[in-house]
Design an enzyme around this catalytic site. Structure first.
Site, mmCIF file in Angstrom:
data_model
loop_
_atom_site.group_PDB
_atom_site.id
_atom_site.type_symbol
_atom_site.label_atom_id
_atom_site.label_comp_id
_atom_site.label_asym_id
_atom_site.label_seq_id
_atom_site.Cartn_x
_atom_site.Cartn_y
_atom_site.Cartn_z
ATOM 1 N NE ARG A 78 -6.920 0.724 -5.515
ATOM 2 C CZ ARG A 78 -6.495 -0.438 -5.994
ATOM 3 N NH1 ARG A 78 -6.497 -0.674 -7.291
ATOM 4 N NH2 ARG A 78 -6.076 -1.371 -5.186
ATOM 5 C CG HIS A 122 -1.027 -2.712 -4.787
ATOM 6 N ND1 HIS A 122 -2.106 -2.147 -5.441
ATOM 7 C CD2 HIS A 122 -0.504 -3.603 -5.652
ATOM 8 C CE1 HIS A 122 -2.203 -2.675 -6.665
ATOM 9 N NE2 HIS A 122 -1.235 -3.560 -6.805
ATOM 10 C CD GLU A 167 -5.351 -7.597 -8.008
ATOM 11 O OE1 GLU A 167 -4.315 -8.258 -8.127
ATOM 12 O OE2 GLU A 167 -5.832 -6.940 -8.933
ATOM 13 C CG ASN A 293 -8.485 -4.580 -8.756
ATOM 14 O OD1 ASN A 293 -9.137 -3.552 -8.574
ATOM 15 N ND2 ASN A 293 -7.312 -4.793 -8.206
ATOM 16 C CE1 TYR A 295 -6.094 -4.918 -15.396
ATOM 17 C CE2 TYR A 295 -6.676 -5.943 -13.296
ATOM 18 C CZ TYR A 295 -6.075 -4.918 -14.006
ATOM 19 O OH TYR A 295 -5.457 -3.892 -13.341
ATOM 20 C CD GLU A 353 -5.560 -2.937 -9.955
ATOM 21 O OE1 GLU A 353 -5.269 -3.839 -10.773
ATOM 22 O OE2 GLU A 353 -5.010 -2.811 -8.854
HETATM 23 O O1 IFM Z 1 -0.338 -4.515 -12.153
HETATM 24 C C1 IFM Z 1 -1.318 -5.275 -11.535
HETATM 25 C C2 IFM Z 1 -1.743 -4.639 -10.237
HETATM 26 O O2 IFM Z 1 -0.671 -4.457 -9.374
HETATM 27 C C3 IFM Z 1 -2.761 -5.500 -9.542
HETATM 28 N N1 IFM Z 1 -3.844 -5.858 -10.417
HETATM 29 C C4 IFM Z 1 -3.508 -6.344 -11.729
HETATM 30 C C5 IFM Z 1 -2.534 -5.424 -12.406
HETATM 31 C C6 IFM Z 1 -2.185 -5.971 -13.805
HETATM 32 O O3 IFM Z 1 -1.636 -7.243 -13.697
#
Ligand code: IFM
Length: 448
Positions: A78, A122, A167, A293, A295, A353
């Protein structure tokens, strides 16, 4: 030993990056200036004055990078397209050399047996469009659809997975409310208007993408954060619901239900943007998949003095944290995926992500041992597997990131890669996690 968890036979194992974070070549071959070029060149905006001028020099090293992906056994990549490489002024004339770069990259990937997943935006908006109001200007939504058309016309015969935006919450809120990202503004009403135009541009781009890329799958990627109340007090439960409205539902609801959430409309009465009668129908045009995404989670409490738009504050429970100060919370991924399945009936999902920043070093043997990242990836893949077993239509997983890169306002201080990059020499060293992930991809499964 516990039994290996096998993923569905067609599960996609990928790695992800984005243009500004890795390409460099910021003003080569006719590329126009982006808002991130302008922002990072402005003193005080990025840690240590770092910029993406060179980054991982991927623009010149993509052949080597694709070969490295192939050697690891990665099935999909990606990456994002830099709009100002394709249209230096953001609309109007096309820069053929910019399109040629992505054409060569796609061919190299396909020759290596790696499936391209293309993100159209992005975060590197052409500065020329920012000079005309940026995403606050409704015309930019239309110009984005034109740009998407141009890219899809060139690559659509070979690229079959398209992501309009990465995002939009971050673009709108970190760029226009908090001001830590380009264009560095702090204006609540503008931020909400920007969010609306981003969503509108997504809906407008779907049709041209599909018209040029027969049989493709098109979607959008959101950064989603499960919210947990800091206590069972009513005020904290409400605070968590407001933060959920802010980060998650403000994007999920228009995209998947064709309306903005009522509670947030009431809360933000003073700042909600003008919405034309057809906008929500455009925004909620069917997507083939939602990109997620993930985290971390957030633990939220009511705080009169907190964020003035929401009156919330975040609490940091004891636990394990990455160097971004993000709590490691794999169960949140499972809960998030289940919620998307149950409440939004999403047709298909990709984790576009997931990953972690840790302070990696090259040891005396030239090796990068990153057991914490391996543990992070494994624990999240285990939760992803659990969600699939419970009926979630999860089709793939992309690790963030293929290689260490420019982490926005943090510059090069945060290493997320499966591949270590020595930014002085541009040497790439596969971390232990890179080898581990490649093996998981090859075996289509992980040990729990
Ligand atoms: O690096 C970023 C990415 O560009 C977008 N999502 C989160 C990642 C980590 O912060």
């Amino acid at each position: 030993m516990a039994q290996r968890l096998q993923f569905p036979h067609d599960f996609v194992w990928g790695v992800a990056t984005s243009s500004y974070q890795i390409e460099g070549a910021w003003q080569e071959d006719g590329k126009g200036e982006s808002i991130w070029d302008r922002f990072s060149h402005t003193p005080g905006k990025v840690l240590n004055g770092d910029t993406g001028d060179v980054a991982c020099d991927h623009y010149h090293r993509y052949v080597e990078d694709v070969a490295l992906m192939r050697s690891l056994g990665i099935g999909a990549y990606r990456f994002s397209i830099a709009w100002p490489r394709v249209q230096p002024q953001g609309h109007g004339p096309v820069n053929p050399a910019g399109l040629d770069f992505y054409d060569r990259l796609v061919d190299a990937l396909l020759a290596a047996g790696i499936r391209p997943f293309v993100t159209l935006y992005h975060w590197d908006l052409p500065q020329a469009l920012q000079d005309r109001g940026g995403w606050g200007n409704r015309d930019v939504a239309r110009w984005f659809a034109d740009y998407a058309h141009i890219v899809a016309r060139r690559l659509g015969d070979r690229v079959k997975h398209w992501i309009t935006h990465n995002e939009p919450w971050v673009v709108a809120m970190v760029g226009h409310l908090i001001g830590e990202h380009a264009p560095g503004l702090q204006d609540p009403a503008l931020a909400v208007r920007v969010a609306h135009h981003l969503l509108l541009s997504h809906g407008l781009a779907l049709e041209p993408i599909r018209s040029e890329s027969a049989g493709c799958q098109a979607g959008i990627t959101l950064n989603l954060i499960p919210m947990y109340p800091a206590s069972d007090k009513g005020a904290d439960l409400d605070a968590a619901a407001r933060n959920d409205g802010f980060v998650n539902r403000w994007f999920l609801d228009p995209l998947l239900r064709g309306r903005y959430p009522e509670d947030m409309l009431a809360l933000w009465e003073q700042i909600v943007p003008e919405v034309d009668p057809d906008d929500l129908a455009v925004i909620s045009r069917p997507i083939d998949f939602l990109g997620v995404n993930y985290y971390t989670r957030q633990v939220v409490k009511h705080d009169q003095e907190g964020n003035p738009l929401l009156q919330v504050a975040l609490v940091h429970p004891p636990g394990e944290y990455t160097t971004m100060n993000w709590e490691v919370y794999p169960e949140g991924l499972y809960e998030l995926l289940m919620r998307l399945h149950r409440e939004y009936a999403v047709p298909a999902l990709y984790i576009t992500e997931n990953g972690a920043a840790y302070p990696d070093v090259v040891d005396a043997e030239g090796r990068v041992r990153d057991p914490k990242r391996v543990a992070y990836l494994r624990s999240h893949l285990v939760q992803a597997h659990r969600a699939i077993a419970d009926g979630v239509p999860l089709r793939g997983y992309f690790a963030w990131s293929f290689m260490d890169n420019f982490e926005w306002a943090h510059g090069y201080s945060q290493r997320f890669g499966l591949v270590y990059v020595d930014f002085a020499t541009q040497e790439r060293i596969v971390k232990d996690s890179g080898r581990w992930f490649g093996e998981a991809a090859q075996e289509n499964g992980v040990e729990p």
